[in-house]
Motif scaffolding. Structure first.
Motif, PDB file in Angstrom:
ATOM      1  N   ARG A   7      53.376  25.355  34.683  1.00 18.66           N
ATOM      2  CA  ARG A   7      52.526  25.188  33.511  1.00 18.66           C
ATOM      3  C   ARG A   7      51.952  26.547  33.131  1.00 18.66           C
ATOM      4  NH1 ARG A   7      51.666  21.067  37.076  1.00 18.66           N
ATOM      5  NH2 ARG A   7      52.292  18.999  36.325  1.00 18.66           N
ATOM      6  N   TYR A   8      52.084  26.868  31.849  1.00 18.02           N
ATOM      7  CA  TYR A   8      51.658  28.180  31.349  1.00 18.02           C
ATOM      8  C   TYR A   8      50.715  27.985  30.175  1.00 18.02           C
ATOM      9  CZ  TYR A   8      51.810  32.520  28.688  1.00 18.02           C
ATOM     10  OH  TYR A   8      51.463  33.650  27.980  1.00 18.02           O
ATOM     11  N   ARG A   9      49.646  28.774  30.171  1.00 16.07           N
ATOM     12  CA  ARG A   9      48.713  28.741  29.047  1.00 16.07           C
ATOM     13  C   ARG A   9      48.401  30.166  28.634  1.00 16.07           C
ATOM     14  NH1 ARG A   9      43.172  25.203  28.344  1.00 16.07           N
ATOM     15  NH2 ARG A   9      42.352  26.296  26.532  1.00 16.07           N
ATOM     16  N   ALA A  10      48.809  30.529  27.426  1.00 14.51           N
ATOM     17  CA  ALA A  10      48.460  31.845  26.893  1.00 14.51           C
ATOM     18  C   ALA A  10      46.965  31.897  26.652  1.00 14.51           C
ATOM     19  CB  ALA A  10      49.209  32.102  25.586  1.00 14.51           C
ATOM     20  N   VAL A  11      46.386  33.078  26.784  1.00  9.16           N
ATOM     21  CA  VAL A  11      44.939  33.210  26.620  1.00  9.16           C
ATOM     22  C   VAL A  11      44.510  32.832  25.205  1.00  9.16           C
ATOM     23  CG1 VAL A  11      44.977  35.633  25.919  1.00  9.16           C
ATOM     24  CG2 VAL A  11      42.980  34.725  27.133  1.00  9.16           C
ATOM     25  N   THR A  12      45.449  32.901  24.255  1.00 10.80           N
ATOM     26  CA  THR A  12      45.136  32.576  22.865  1.00 10.80           C
ATOM     27  C   THR A  12      45.370  31.110  22.529  1.00 10.80           C
ATOM     28  OG1 THR A  12      47.382  33.235  22.257  1.00 10.80           O
ATOM     29  CG2 THR A  12      45.655  34.898  22.058  1.00 10.80           C
ATOM     30  N   ALA A  29      43.201  25.386  42.885  1.00 12.64           N
ATOM     31  CA  ALA A  29      42.790  24.313  41.970  1.00 12.64           C
ATOM     32  C   ALA A  29      43.915  24.076  40.977  1.00 12.64           C
ATOM     33  CB  ALA A  29      41.502  24.701  41.252  1.00 12.64           C
ATOM     34  N   MET A  30      44.502  22.892  40.999  1.00 14.30           N
ATOM     35  CA  MET A  30      45.739  22.652  40.254  1.00 14.30           C
ATOM     36  C   MET A  30      45.560  21.789  39.007  1.00 14.30           C
ATOM     37  SD  MET A  30      48.005  24.382  41.800  1.00 14.30           S
ATOM     38  CE  MET A  30      49.462  23.736  40.976  1.00 14.30           C
ATOM     39  N   LYS A  31      44.344  21.390  38.677  1.00 14.26           N
ATOM     40  CA  LYS A  31      44.151  20.519  37.521  1.00 14.26           C
ATOM     41  C   LYS A  31      44.057  21.341  36.242  1.00 14.26           C
ATOM     42  CE  LYS A  31      41.342  16.710  35.764  1.00 14.26           C
ATOM     43  NZ  LYS A  31      40.173  15.831  35.999  1.00 14.26           N
ATOM     44  N   PRO A  32      44.972  21.116  35.270  1.00 12.17           N
ATOM     45  CA  PRO A  32      44.899  21.859  34.005  1.00 12.17           C
ATOM     46  C   PRO A  32      43.659  21.462  33.218  1.00 12.17           C
ATOM     47  CG  PRO A  32      47.012  20.713  34.248  1.00 12.17           C
ATOM     48  CD  PRO A  32      46.090  20.178  35.288  1.00 12.17           C
ATOM     49  N   TYR A  33      43.045  22.423  32.569  1.00 15.52           N
ATOM     50  CA  TYR A  33      41.939  22.129  31.675  1.00 15.52           C
ATOM     51  C   TYR A  33      42.485  22.191  30.251  1.00 15.52           C
ATOM     52  CZ  TYR A  33      42.021  27.232  31.828  1.00 15.52           C
ATOM     53  OH  TYR A  33      42.432  28.547  31.802  1.00 15.52           O
ATOM     54  N   ASN A  42      52.998  42.126  19.964  1.00 11.40           N
ATOM     55  CA  ASN A  42      53.092  41.925  21.397  1.00 11.40           C
ATOM     56  C   ASN A  42      52.703  40.510  21.800  1.00 11.40           C
ATOM     57  OD1 ASN A  42      51.899  45.238  21.663  1.00 11.40           O
ATOM     58  ND2 ASN A  42      53.962  44.570  22.166  1.00 11.40           N
ATOM     59  N   ALA A  43      53.324  40.051  22.873  1.00 10.81           N
ATOM     60  CA  ALA A  43      52.954  38.773  23.449  1.00 10.81           C
ATOM     61  C   ALA A  43      51.557  38.884  24.052  1.00 10.81           C
ATOM     62  CB  ALA A  43      53.973  38.366  24.515  1.00 10.81           C
ATOM     63  N   ALA A  44      50.990  37.745  24.429  1.00 16.21           N
ATOM     64  CA  ALA A  44      49.638  37.737  24.960  1.00 16.21           C
ATOM     65  C   ALA A  44      49.532  38.611  26.198  1.00 16.21           C
ATOM     66  CB  ALA A  44      49.218  36.306  25.301  1.00 16.21           C
ATOM     67  N   ALA A  45      48.469  39.397  26.272  1.00 13.55           N
ATOM     68  CA  ALA A  45      48.278  40.284  27.418  1.00 13.55           C
ATOM     69  C   ALA A  45      47.745  39.533  28.625  1.00 13.55           C
ATOM     70  CB  ALA A  45      47.316  41.410  27.043  1.00 13.55           C
ATOM     71  N   SER A  46      47.265  38.308  28.440  1.00 13.80           N
ATOM     72  CA  SER A  46      46.708  37.524  29.530  1.00 13.80           C
ATOM     73  C   SER A  46      47.214  36.095  29.448  1.00 13.80           C
ATOM     74  CB  SER A  46      45.180  37.523  29.474  1.00 13.80           C
ATOM     75  OG  SER A  46      44.668  38.835  29.518  1.00 13.80           O
ATOM     76  N   GLY A  47      47.244  35.438  30.605  1.00 18.63           N
ATOM     77  CA  GLY A  47      47.677  34.044  30.642  1.00 18.63           C
ATOM     78  C   GLY A  47      47.284  33.394  31.952  1.00 18.63           C
ATOM     79  N   ASN A  48      47.512  32.081  32.024  1.00 18.65           N
ATOM     80  CA  ASN A  48      47.178  31.303  33.215  1.00 18.65           C
ATOM     81  C   ASN A  48      48.405  30.533  33.668  1.00 18.65           C
ATOM     82  OD1 ASN A  48      44.044  31.592  33.241  1.00 18.65           O
ATOM     83  ND2 ASN A  48      44.543  31.015  31.143  1.00 18.65           N
ATOM     84  N   LEU A  49      48.522  30.346  34.983  1.00 20.78           N
ATOM     85  CA  LEU A  49      49.675  29.671  35.565  1.00 20.78           C
ATOM     86  C   LEU A  49      49.235  28.602  36.550  1.00 20.78           C
ATOM     87  CD1 LEU A  49      51.901  32.728  36.550  1.00 20.78           C
ATOM     88  CD2 LEU A  49      52.235  31.235  34.589  1.00 20.78           C
ATOM     89  N   LEU A  50      49.935  27.479  36.525  1.00 18.26           N
ATOM     90  CA  LEU A  50      49.844  26.458  37.560  1.00 18.26           C
ATOM     91  C   LEU A  50      51.277  26.112  37.944  1.00 18.26           C
ATOM     92  CD1 LEU A  50      47.128  24.066  36.043  1.00 18.26           C
ATOM     93  CD2 LEU A  50      46.815  25.757  37.861  1.00 18.26           C
ATOM     94  N   VAL A  51      51.617  26.309  39.208  1.00 20.19           N
ATOM     95  CA  VAL A  51      52.996  26.132  39.657  1.00 20.19           C
ATOM     96  C   VAL A  51      53.032  25.120  40.797  1.00 20.19           C
ATOM     97  CG1 VAL A  51      55.030  27.272  40.622  1.00 20.19           C
ATOM     98  CG2 VAL A  51      53.543  28.510  39.039  1.00 20.19           C
ATOM     99  N   ASP A  52      53.946  24.143  40.699  1.00 21.12           N
ATOM    100  CA  ASP A  52      54.226  23.270  41.833  1.00 21.12           C
ATOM    101  C   ASP A  52      55.734  23.071  41.904  1.00 21.12           C
ATOM    102  OD1 ASP A  52      54.984  21.164  40.055  1.00 21.12           O
ATOM    103  OD2 ASP A  52      52.920  20.451  39.956  1.00 21.12           O
ATOM    104  N   ARG A  53      56.189  22.190  42.789  1.00 23.31           N
ATOM    105  CA  ARG A  53      57.630  22.046  42.994  1.00 23.31           C
ATOM    106  C   ARG A  53      58.324  21.361  41.834  1.00 23.31           C
ATOM    107  NH1 ARG A  53      56.041  20.880  48.744  1.00 23.31           N
ATOM    108  NH2 ARG A  53      56.594  22.761  49.908  1.00 23.31           N
TER     109      ARG A  53
END
Length: 411
Positions: A134-139, A283-287, A119-130
Motif C-alpha cells: 500500500r502506497y500513499r503519496a504525501v500529496t 503499525a499496519m492500519k492505513p489511515y 517531479n514525482a512526490a518527494a515523500s510517501g508512506n508505505l505499508l507492506v505485507d505478504r
C-alpha cells in the motif's frame, strides 16, 4: 550381634563411598564453554549469521539514508519505519531532500517524472505485507493497494516491485545484501564487533528502483538478469548479542559513466541503522481510504476525455496515472485523446508537431469547464507515443491540463 554390626558398618562404609564419589564428580567437572552464535563461527560467515540472529528478533526499527554527492549539491533519500521479519510486515515513510543547485537532470532521475513532466512526490508512506503493498503519496488523500498477483500492462517492471524485499518485508535496504556479505576482518567494539566486509555489487540491483538503477554502472545480461562485478566495501556493526545495528556501504564505484546523468557525482553512500530489536511491531492500519490499484491505476492513453487524474502512482512510471473523481482534488484533466496516424515514425520533431497541433485544435473545442481548471490559463500538456509505440500501434497523443501548480517542462 557382632556379625550384624559388622555388616551394618560395611554397608554404611559402602554408602559413604558412593556418596563421596557422586559429590566429587559434581564438584570437579569443568562447565561446558558457551559458544557465541556469531563470533565463534568462521569469519566469512559471521555477517550472514548476524543477519539471521537479527531476523530472529522478529521486530526492528530502521532508518536508511542514501546520499548522492556532487560539486553542485547532493540528493538524500531517507527511509524509516519498522519491520516484522516473522510476519512479513513493514511500515515506512520515504523522503527525498535535494540541494537547490542540483542539476535538473539529476533531480528528475532521483525523484522520477510524472506525465506532467514535473517531479514525482518527494515523500510517501508505505505499508507492506505478504499480500499487498500500500502506497500513499504525501500529496494524496488515499492509499493505492497493489495486490500480489495483480497483472496488466502497468503492473510489470516498476518500482512498486522493489518495495518488497527478499530478506526483509520492506525492500530497497542494505538488508538485502547482507546474506552474501563476507567479512574480511573484525575488531571488538564494546561487547560487539565491527567488520570490514565486501558486499556483492548485485545489492545495487535490489536497493534502487528500475529506472534509477539504469543510470548506475550495473552490468546486466538483459532485463532482470545481473552479471557480477567488483564487490562494494562495507562496514557492519554487530552488538554483543550478535545482532546487526549499523551498516555503511560505499557504492561510489557504481556511479561513474562517462556520459551518464551521474557523471558529475563524486560519491554514493548508504547508511542503515537498526534499533529496537524485538520491541514494538509496525503499525499496519492505513489511515484514510484504500483504493485497489488494479482499478484505479491506468495508462494515460486509457483515460477517457473529461476524466480527472492524479500523477503519483508510486511506480515512477511516466505513462501511468490514478483515476480520481473530478469532484475532489486532482492533478490534471484529460480533454482529448487523438490518433496521429499509422506507419513509420516520422521523427522527433514531426511527431511533436503533429501532437501539438492535434491538442491545440482539441483545446479550442473542449468544454470550458474542463480547460478552465488549468493552473496556468491557456496552457495545456501533451503525452505522445514513443518511436517504438508509433511503429507498433501508430501515433497517439493525450491532451490534458494540469490543475495544480508545479514545475513542469512544457517543451
Amino acid at each position: 550381634m557382632i556379625r550384624r554390626s559388622a555388616l551394618a558398618g560395611a554397608l554404611l562404609a559402602t554408602a559413604s563411598l558412593l556418596l563421596t564419589a557422586c559429590s566429587g564428580t559434581e564438584d570437579t567437572a569443568a562447565p561446558a564453554a558457551a559458544t557465541h552464535p556469531v563470533f565463534d563461527q568462521k569469519l566469512d560467515r559471521q555477517v550472514f549469521l548476524a543477519l539471521r540472529r537479527t531476523q530472529q528478533e522478529r521486530n526492528v526499527a530502521f532508518t536508511q539514508t542514501i546520499t548522492f554527492v556532487s560539486k553542485k549539491g547532493r540528493a538524500v533519500q531517507t527511509v524509516s519505519g519498522r519491520m516484522n521479519f516473522a510476519e512479513g510486515t513493514g511500515a515506512a515513510t520515504t523522503k527525498w531532500e535535494l540541494s537547490k543547485g542540483l542539476p535538473e537532470d539529476i533531480r528528475d532521475t532521483v525523484l522520477g517524472l510524472t506525465p506532467g513532466k514535473g517531479n514525482a512526490a518527494a515523500s510517501g508512506n508505505l505499508l507492506v505485507d505478504r499480500q499487498a503493498i500500500r502506497y500513499r503519496a504525501v500529496t494524496a488523500a488515499y492509499w493505492l493497494e497493489y495486490r500480489s498477483g495483480d497483472a496488466g500492462p502497468y503492473f510489470g517492471d516498476n518500482s512498486i516491485d522493489s518495495l518488497r524485499g527478499a530478506e526483509a518485508p520492506i525492500g530497497g535496504t542494505l538488508v538485502e545484501g547482507l546474506g552474501a556479505t563476507e567479512a574480511e576482518s573484525g575488531r571488538p567494539a564494546g561487547s560487539g564487533r565491527v567488520y570490514q566486509a565486501q558486499m556483492p555489487s548485485s545489492t545495487a540491483w535490489d536497493v534502487f528502483p528500475t529506472d534509477l538503477r539504469d543510470h548506475l554502472r550495473i552490468e546486466t545480461d538483459g532485463p532482470g538478469a545481473y552479471r557480477s562485478s567488483d564487490p562494494l566495501p562495507a562496514r557492519v556493526t554487530v552488538d554483543g548479542q550478535g545482532r546487526i545495528t549499523q551498516v555503511h556501504a560505499d557504492f561510489s564505484q557504481a556511479l561513474h559513466r562517462q556520459d551518464g546523468v551521474f557523471k558529475d557525482m563524486t560519491s554514493l553512500t548508504i547508511d542503515l541503522r537498526l534499533t529496537g530489536h524485538g520491541t514494538a511491531q509496525p503499525a499496519m492500519k492505513p489511515y484514510g481510504p484504500v483504493r485497489a490499484a488494479r482499478k484505479a491505476v491506468l495508462g494515460i492513453t486509457s483515460v477517457k476525455r473529461g476524466q480527472c487524474i492524479d500523477f503519483n502512482t508510486g511506480q515512477r512510471h511516466l505513462a501511468t496515472v490514478v483515476d480520481v473523481p473530478c469532484t475532489g482534488p486532482h492533478d490534471g484533466r484529460v480533454f482529448a485523446q487523438k490518433k496521429l496516424g499509422t506507419g513509420t515514425y516520422p521523427g522527433y520533431q514531426a511527431a511533436k508537431d503533429k501532437a501539438m497541433s492535434a491538442c491545440r485544435t482539441a483545446y479550442g473545442t473542449a468544454p470550458r469547464t474542463w480547460t478552465s481548471e488549468a493552473a496556468e490559463p491557456g496552457v495545456f500538456w501533451v503525452m505522445r507515443s514513443s518511436e517504438g509505440e508509433w511503429n507498433e500501434d501508430g501515433g497517439h497523443a493525450t491532451c490534458y491540463v494540469i490543475t495544480t501548480k508545479g514545475t513542469a517542462d512544457k517543451s
